[in-house]
Design an enzyme around this catalytic site. Structure first.
Site, short mmCIF file in Angstrom:
data_model
loop_
_atom_site.label_atom_id
_atom_site.label_comp_id
_atom_site.label_asym_id
_atom_site.label_seq_id
_atom_site.Cartn_x
_atom_site.Cartn_y
_atom_site.Cartn_z
N GLY A 1 40.39 22.82 -4.17
CA GLY A 1 41.66 22.65 -3.48
C GLY A 1 42.40 21.53 -4.18
O GLY A 1 41.84 20.87 -5.03
N CYS A 2 43.66 21.27 -3.87
CA CYS A 2 44.35 20.29 -4.69
C CYS A 2 45.72 19.91 -4.16
O CYS A 2 46.21 20.47 -3.19
CB CYS A 2 44.58 20.83 -6.09
SG CYS A 2 43.08 21.25 -6.94
N ALA A 3 46.33 18.91 -4.84
CA ALA A 3 47.73 18.56 -4.63
C ALA A 3 48.46 18.67 -5.96
O ALA A 3 47.90 18.33 -6.99
CB ALA A 3 47.84 17.12 -4.13
#
Lengths: 498, 361
Positions: free
Chosen positions: B11-13
């Protein structure tokens, strides 16, 4: 003495039997009969266990069981082998069988498990979100052409397009009945997919279904003419069949009657013998010429399918076909069905579709030519799960034959070669063929394919995949269970837990 | 297990902005933006890419390289020397911080293919450079080229993105376009090369999501000479864009129409020209469709692209202020650096937002 051990015994519950004679009428194999004294009797040795009498008996009085009479037990010299020897000793003939290899060979589909999304990636609910099962088959054309304004000028590329990744595989008119063909044609049209004429030509009544028809050109060239080639949506060159690789076909003269002889363009009563090879194809360069000839005959508008049996060096063969100008390769595994094949060949020649498909897909990718052709896998696709696994191994679509016949009522008694199909499918006896109602058959075929498609959508949604084209070759979605390193390597998948 | 030996979903930004008039902004701004999405990453990877940062060497490929040790560095430099004219080489300057540890050797080379080598390879300059980078990354164990474009560069590490930016002294670089990434891998590779952005030539990709089409996409793109050594989505996506844009000759918009193609039922309802266009793309580039959740920011020398998966299973917000276009996983990352944007909107699933630099200004 005839040495005719009965495989099955007919159990009649005399408490229930009301003597209505239905079983006598239903059984074309002559199992049930009235003795001279009027007693209901059975000839167990003639029973093929097609279950017709059981299912039509209004009193529910009948059961068919494996014969309790037991040969002296011997795991090596089983009753089957002994019985087959008796048969050959009596006749001097080649053993014939129908439908696919029934032996307990390993099924790789049964040893492959499918992935699903958890936490890091959401499953997609097919009831709420679009789930795409539409496929396109044929060569991919990646050369961009632009118009004067710089926009991509879309090209029309030769190919097939179906709403579902399931096509009905080749079964000739002759090997199966007119009504069975009518059911397949109607179902293909309703499902927006394709059925396949097999090597029996196309009955004039079915030209109306041309857009949903694949017309076959096999080694006997029966029923092949210009109108026929142009009537279908695609042309399939049949090089081989999974149930009998290296063998031609034989429709006995007794079946070459009426419309069948007209459709095949051969005299009534003559044997229709398809030679083992195409006598104009002794090597790959010859195949190319036939591909080109068929393209020329149809104005290059129809995709060309080349159907081959899965044999040991299938990857190399497929690579050759992909370079021959064919648009689609159909690979038929060794468990594929047939209307008649020599038993020894059906049971011992060829390789499983799972391994053949995986090695073909890998090989075409290594050579950078996977996008030149589509792959159709056949040879015992029994369920939507088999279909999903085949696609994830690398197939664009699957062919179903046996499953389609089951939907029409086939009970896999594997006696098609006798021509006495009590379900009206693999017979030309008018008394029997009328038992199959084409409308009802079509409805059942549509139901089957729709059900599989729904199941496929659920499985795809679980994986987080909402378009079937990216399930194709997506082997990361598969894991093997109980498979050796070699099997895993050929399938191109990891073991469960890895 | 190292990155590349096992597939690691994350997952990430993501955040990025571009000044379309090519005004230069220093790196502190993008750090501020990505820092406010701290909770979307877990300290196992952060990175940036910046465009316009090497004007004095703008005609040279800027190779950013990680080395495990000085022996492998010597080996790689021998390879570079044989294939390229190296006009400048140096350590990439860093600011030591306790939050970033275990750093590899990090070097930068400005290079041009040797004319004789280039001629004998019969490749164009870009393809030659790509081939050399693949060779280093595949065959020189312990050397990893993580950025190879002209007048741009990627900076990445294991750590939180704001610490990574600090470490690389990004406040000392000035670029017209910046992208940033904070990573939340569901595994602990601890390898710097696995952080985003992932780059090839001038394309830099940051990605939030886990694509379900990965293996179909990977096996397709590997047919065309790409090697997905890292087994990450971002790597495969980068190669897909390179293939579609550089090799097939598509625009970035057209490439977006391939990876996030409209649903068939939408296509059937379009007017004929559009219907033919999308039918053609889906028919012929179907293995490059990307399914599963993603929000992507793709940087290239001519602009910045933001795009979501077709169902919009990941967040992405876009804002504009004057000549600047902002894209980020969350609106807060934009508000942190532009409190008063002209417009703010969430693009629909599969609809690319394409910002292009204005040439000639």
């Amino acid at each position: 003495m005839e040495y005719r051990p009965a495989r099955f015994e007919v159990l009649r519950n005399m408490d229930k039997c009301n003597g209505c004679n239905r079983c006598v009428k239903e059984c074309a194999c002559g199992v049930h009969y009235r003795s001279d004294s009027g007693k209901l009797c059975t000839r167990d040795y003639a029973c093929v266990d097609c279950q017709r009498c059981v299912e039509t008996c209004p009193a529910g009085a009948l059961k068919i069981a494996l014969n309790r009479n037991t040969f002296h037990p011997n795991d090596n010299w089983s009753e089957r082998y002994i019985g087959e020897i008796y048969k050959q000793a009596a006749t001097g003939g080649v053993l014939l069988s129908s439908m696919g290899n029934p032996n307990p060979m390993p099924s790789y589909f049964d040893r492959i498990l499918i992935n699903a999304s958890q936490v890091t990636n959401p499953p997609i609910d097919p009831l709420r979100e679009p789930m795409e099962t539409k496929i396109t088959l044929g060569r991919r054309d990646r050369e961009i052409v632009r118009d004067a304004s710089g926009r991509i000028a879309p090209k029309l590329v030769r190919g097939l397009s179906a709403d579902v990744p399931i096509l009905f595989s080749a079964m000739s008119y002759g090997s199966i009945s007119y009504n069975a063909h009518a059911a397949l044609a109607m179902a293909a049209k309703e499902l927006n997919t394709y059925y396949n004429t097999g090597e029996g030509g196309l009955h004039k009544d079915f030209y109306a279904y041309g857009d949903n028809t694949i017309v076959q050109v096999a080694s006997g060239r029966f029923g092949v003419h210009s109108d026929y080639l142009n009537a279908g949506a695609a042309i399939e060159i049949k090089m081989g069949q999974g149930a009998k690789p290296g063998i031609g076909g034989h429709l006995p003269g007794e079946k070459t009657v009426g419309d069948i002889s007209a459709t095949r363009m051969i005299p009534e009563g003559s044997d229709a013998i398809s030679p083992a090879p195409h006598h104009d194809i002794y090597s790959i360069e010859d195949l190319r010429q036939l591909v080109d000839s068929l393209k020329e005959a149809t104005g290059h508008a129809k995709p060309i399918i080349v159907k081959v049996a899965a044999v040991h060096n299938i990857a190399v063969i497929a690579s050759g076909i992909a370079r021959s100008g064919a648009d689609i390769i159909a690979i038929d595994g060794y468990r594929g069905g047939t209307g008649a094949a020599p038993t020894r060949i059906r049971d011992n020649v060829g390789i499983p579709i799972e391994l053949a498909l995986a090695s073909v897909d890998s090989r075409l990718r290594q050579e950078g030519i996977r996008d030149r052709v589509s792959l159709i896998a056949g040879g015992s696709i029994r369920s939507s799960a088999d279909m999903i696994k085949a696609i994830a191994l690398g197939a664009d679509a699957v062919y179903i034959g046996t499953a389609a016949l089951c939907a029409l009522g086939c009970h896999l008694c594997r006696s098609c070669q006798q021509g006495k199909c009590n379900w009206g499918i693999a017979t030309q006896n008018p008394e029997l063929t009328k038992r199959l109602d084409p409308e009802e058959g079509a409805r059942r075929l549509v139901n089957l394919v729709s059900a599989w498609t729904h199941e496929a959508e659920e499985i795809m949604g679980g994986m987080g995949i909402n378009a079937i084209e990216v399930l194709r070759g997506n082997r990361l979605m598969l894991r093997g269970i109980g498979l050796t390193e070699t099997e895993l390597r050929i399938l191109g998948i990891s073991h469960a837990g890895e | 297990m190292l990155e590349g030996q096992v597939r690691i979903p994350s997952g990430c930004a993501v955040s990025g902005f571009i000044n379309k008039d090519r005004t230069l902004t220093d790196g502190s701004r993008i750090i501020k933006s990505i820092a406010c999405m701290h909770d979307r990453s877990n300290g196992l990877g952060g990175g940036f890419a910046a465009y316009g940062i090497y004007p004095e060497y703008k005609d040279y490929y800027a190779l950013h390289v990680f080395y495990d040790n000085s022996e492998v560095k010597a080996e790689c430099e021998k390879f570079l020397d044989k294939h390229f004219d190296i006009v400048n080489l140096s350590k990439i300057p860093v600011r030591k911080t306790p939050k970033i540890t275990d750093e590899p050797l990090i070097w930068r080379y400005f290079v041009k293919p040797l004319p004789t080598k280039l001629a004998s390879s019969q490749l164009d300059e870009k393809e030659f450079t790509v081939k050399c980078v693949f060779k280093i990354n595949s065959y020189i164990d312990g050397a990893y080229v993580f950025s190879c474009g002209k007048n741009m560069g990627a900076f990445k590490a294991v750590g939180y993105p704001e610490d990574v930016g600090e470490f690389y002294r990004l406040d000392e670089y000035e670029g017209y376009s910046w992208i940033a990434h904070g990573r939340y891998p569901t595994n602990t590779p601890g390898w710097w090369g696995g952080a985003h952005p992932f780059c090839l030539l001038d394309i830099a990709v940051v990605h939030n999501g886990e694509i379900s089409s990965y293996d179909a996409n990977r096996r397709e793109i590997e047919m065309f000479g790409y090697k997905c050594n890292l087994q990450t989505d971002t790597e495969a996506i980068t190669y897909i864009f390179d293939y579609l844009v550089r090799k097939i000759g598509m625009s970035y918009k057209e490439a977006c129409d391939v990876i996030a193609a409209p649903f068939w039922n939408k296509i059937q309802a379009m007017d004929k020209a559009d219907r033919d266009y999308y039918n053609y793309l889906r028919r012929n580039f179907d293995s490059l469709l990307i399914t599963g959740p993603f929000s992507l920011i793709i940087g290239h020398e001519g602009g910045l692209i933001g795009i979501n998966d077709r169902l919009k299973l990941r967040s992405m917000v876009v804002a504009e202020k004057g000549n600047t276009v902002y894209m980020a996983s969350e609106e807060c990352a934009i508000r942190a650096i532009e409190s008063n944007p002209d417009v703010v909107y969430a693009p629909k699933g599969g609809q690319p937002v394409i910002a292009e630099v204005e040439y000639g200004i």
